[in-house]
Motif scaffolding. Structure first.
Motif, PDB file in Angstrom:
ATOM      1  N   LYS A 246       0.824  -1.217   0.000  1.00  0.00           N
ATOM      2  CA  LYS A 246       0.000   0.000   0.000  1.00  0.00           C
ATOM      3  C   LYS A 246       0.856   1.264   0.000  1.00  0.00           C
ATOM      4  O   LYS A 246       0.416   2.313  -0.457  1.00  0.00           O
ATOM      5  CB  LYS A 246      -0.969  -0.015   1.176  1.00  0.00           C
ATOM      6  CG  LYS A 246      -1.986  -1.134   1.058  1.00  0.00           C
ATOM      7  CD  LYS A 246      -3.208  -0.846   1.874  1.00  0.00           C
ATOM      8  CE  LYS A 246      -4.219  -1.954   1.743  1.00  0.00           C
ATOM      9  NZ  LYS A 246      -5.072  -1.858   0.596  1.00  0.00           N
ATOM     10  N   ALA A 247       2.092   1.172   0.487  1.00  0.00           N
ATOM     11  CA  ALA A 247       2.985   2.338   0.447  1.00  0.00           C
ATOM     12  C   ALA A 247       3.271   2.707  -1.006  1.00  0.00           C
ATOM     13  O   ALA A 247       3.282   3.893  -1.356  1.00  0.00           O
ATOM     14  CB  ALA A 247       4.282   2.040   1.193  1.00  0.00           C
ATOM     15  N   LYS A 248       3.482   1.706  -1.848  1.00  0.00           N
ATOM     16  CA  LYS A 248       3.724   1.962  -3.278  1.00  0.00           C
ATOM     17  C   LYS A 248       2.521   2.667  -3.905  1.00  0.00           C
ATOM     18  O   LYS A 248       2.689   3.571  -4.724  1.00  0.00           O
ATOM     19  CB  LYS A 248       4.017   0.651  -3.994  1.00  0.00           C
ATOM     20  CG  LYS A 248       4.391   0.825  -5.443  1.00  0.00           C
ATOM     21  CD  LYS A 248       4.761  -0.493  -6.098  1.00  0.00           C
ATOM     22  CE  LYS A 248       5.182  -0.257  -7.534  1.00  0.00           C
ATOM     23  NZ  LYS A 248       5.560  -1.511  -8.190  1.00  0.00           N
ATOM     24  N   GLU A 249       1.329   2.283  -3.502  1.00  0.00           N
ATOM     25  CA  GLU A 249       0.114   2.922  -4.015  1.00  0.00           C
ATOM     26  C   GLU A 249       0.089   4.410  -3.670  1.00  0.00           C
ATOM     27  O   GLU A 249      -0.315   5.244  -4.485  1.00  0.00           O
ATOM     28  CB  GLU A 249      -1.130   2.237  -3.460  1.00  0.00           C
ATOM     29  CG  GLU A 249      -1.327   0.826  -3.954  1.00  0.00           C
ATOM     30  CD  GLU A 249      -2.494   0.109  -3.263  1.00  0.00           C
ATOM     31  OE1 GLU A 249      -3.356   0.788  -2.653  1.00  0.00           O
ATOM     32  OE2 GLU A 249      -2.534  -1.129  -3.343  1.00  0.00           O
ATOM     33  N   VAL A 250       0.529   4.751  -2.456  1.00  0.00           N
ATOM     34  CA  VAL A 250       0.553   6.156  -2.041  1.00  0.00           C
ATOM     35  C   VAL A 250       1.555   6.929  -2.907  1.00  0.00           C
ATOM     36  O   VAL A 250       1.245   8.020  -3.396  1.00  0.00           O
ATOM     37  CB  VAL A 250       0.877   6.299  -0.534  1.00  0.00           C
ATOM     38  CG1 VAL A 250       1.127   7.751  -0.155  1.00  0.00           C
ATOM     39  CG2 VAL A 250      -0.259   5.730   0.297  1.00  0.00           C
ATOM     40  N   PHE A 251       2.749   6.379  -3.097  1.00  0.00           N
ATOM     41  CA  PHE A 251       3.735   7.051  -3.953  1.00  0.00           C
ATOM     42  C   PHE A 251       3.190   7.243  -5.365  1.00  0.00           C
ATOM     43  O   PHE A 251       3.358   8.308  -5.960  1.00  0.00           O
ATOM     44  CB  PHE A 251       5.054   6.261  -4.002  1.00  0.00           C
ATOM     45  CG  PHE A 251       5.892   6.415  -2.774  1.00  0.00           C
ATOM     46  CD1 PHE A 251       6.520   7.614  -2.484  1.00  0.00           C
ATOM     47  CD2 PHE A 251       6.061   5.353  -1.898  1.00  0.00           C
ATOM     48  CE1 PHE A 251       7.302   7.762  -1.344  1.00  0.00           C
ATOM     49  CE2 PHE A 251       6.844   5.485  -0.755  1.00  0.00           C
ATOM     50  CZ  PHE A 251       7.462   6.686  -0.476  1.00  0.00           C
ATOM     51  N   ASN A 252       2.524   6.234  -5.899  1.00  0.00           N
ATOM     52  CA  ASN A 252       1.987   6.323  -7.262  1.00  0.00           C
ATOM     53  C   ASN A 252       0.845   7.318  -7.381  1.00  0.00           C
ATOM     54  O   ASN A 252       0.561   7.800  -8.480  1.00  0.00           O
ATOM     55  CB  ASN A 252       1.544   4.943  -7.749  1.00  0.00           C
ATOM     56  CG  ASN A 252       2.721   4.061  -8.074  1.00  0.00           C
ATOM     57  OD1 ASN A 252       3.806   4.534  -8.408  1.00  0.00           O
ATOM     58  ND2 ASN A 252       2.522   2.753  -7.961  1.00  0.00           N
ATOM     59  N   ALA A 253       0.193   7.650  -6.283  1.00  0.00           N
ATOM     60  CA  ALA A 253      -0.936   8.581  -6.311  1.00  0.00           C
ATOM     61  C   ALA A 253      -0.505  10.051  -6.273  1.00  0.00           C
ATOM     62  O   ALA A 253      -1.310  10.936  -6.568  1.00  0.00           O
ATOM     63  CB  ALA A 253      -1.870   8.295  -5.141  1.00  0.00           C
TER      64      ALA A 253
END
Length: 139
Positions: free
Chosen positions: A8-15
């Motif tokens: 989910k950390a990767k999702e935050v960076f991608n957002a």
């Protein structure tokens, strides 16, 4: 050093907006680089705290990072306000950084990042519980 990463950390960076994403990923790389070089850090957990990418080690204090749309020209590294991390950073690097109270180093998007100083602050946070008894954190 073992990295345990919450997807989910990767999702935050991608957002993040593209111009912010590169800054945030660079901060992430600095944290990982410091953790890899410090031999006392065996593992680093990358997770989310309050929806923000966060980094935790066995003997460290949590580091969070984020950019907020309400302050579009800045991003920040956040530290536990009950620690003496930011007060130490203010003593050592009062001319290199802007601060938000006892909890954050505020970085301005257009400014050049004081990389070596920031890495030092990251190291102090990632090893905080081994240093907190030393004046000023053994820095």
């Amino acid at each position: 050093m073992q990295l345990v990463s919450n997807p989910k950390a990767k999702e935050v960076f991608n957002a993040y907006p593209m111009h912010i994403k590169s800054k945030m990923l660079y901060l992430r790389e600095l944290v990982l680089e410091v953790a890899k070089k410090e031999t006392s850090i065996e593992s680093l957990e990358e997770t989310l705290k309050w929806g923000e990418p966060s980094y935790i080690t066995k003997y460290g204090s949590t580091i969070r990072m984020d950019w907020k749309a309400k302050s579009p020209n800045q991003y920040a590294l956040y530290f536990q306000c009950s620690s003496n991390l930011v007060s130490t950073f203010k003593t050592i690097y009062k001319n290199e950084f802007k601060f938000e109270g006892k909890r954050a180093i505020v970085l301005i998007l257009e400014d050049e990042l004081p990389e070596s100083e920031l890495k030092h602050c990251i190291l102090l946070a990632l090893t905080y519980h081994k240093r907190k008894h030393l004046p000023p954190l053994g820095a």
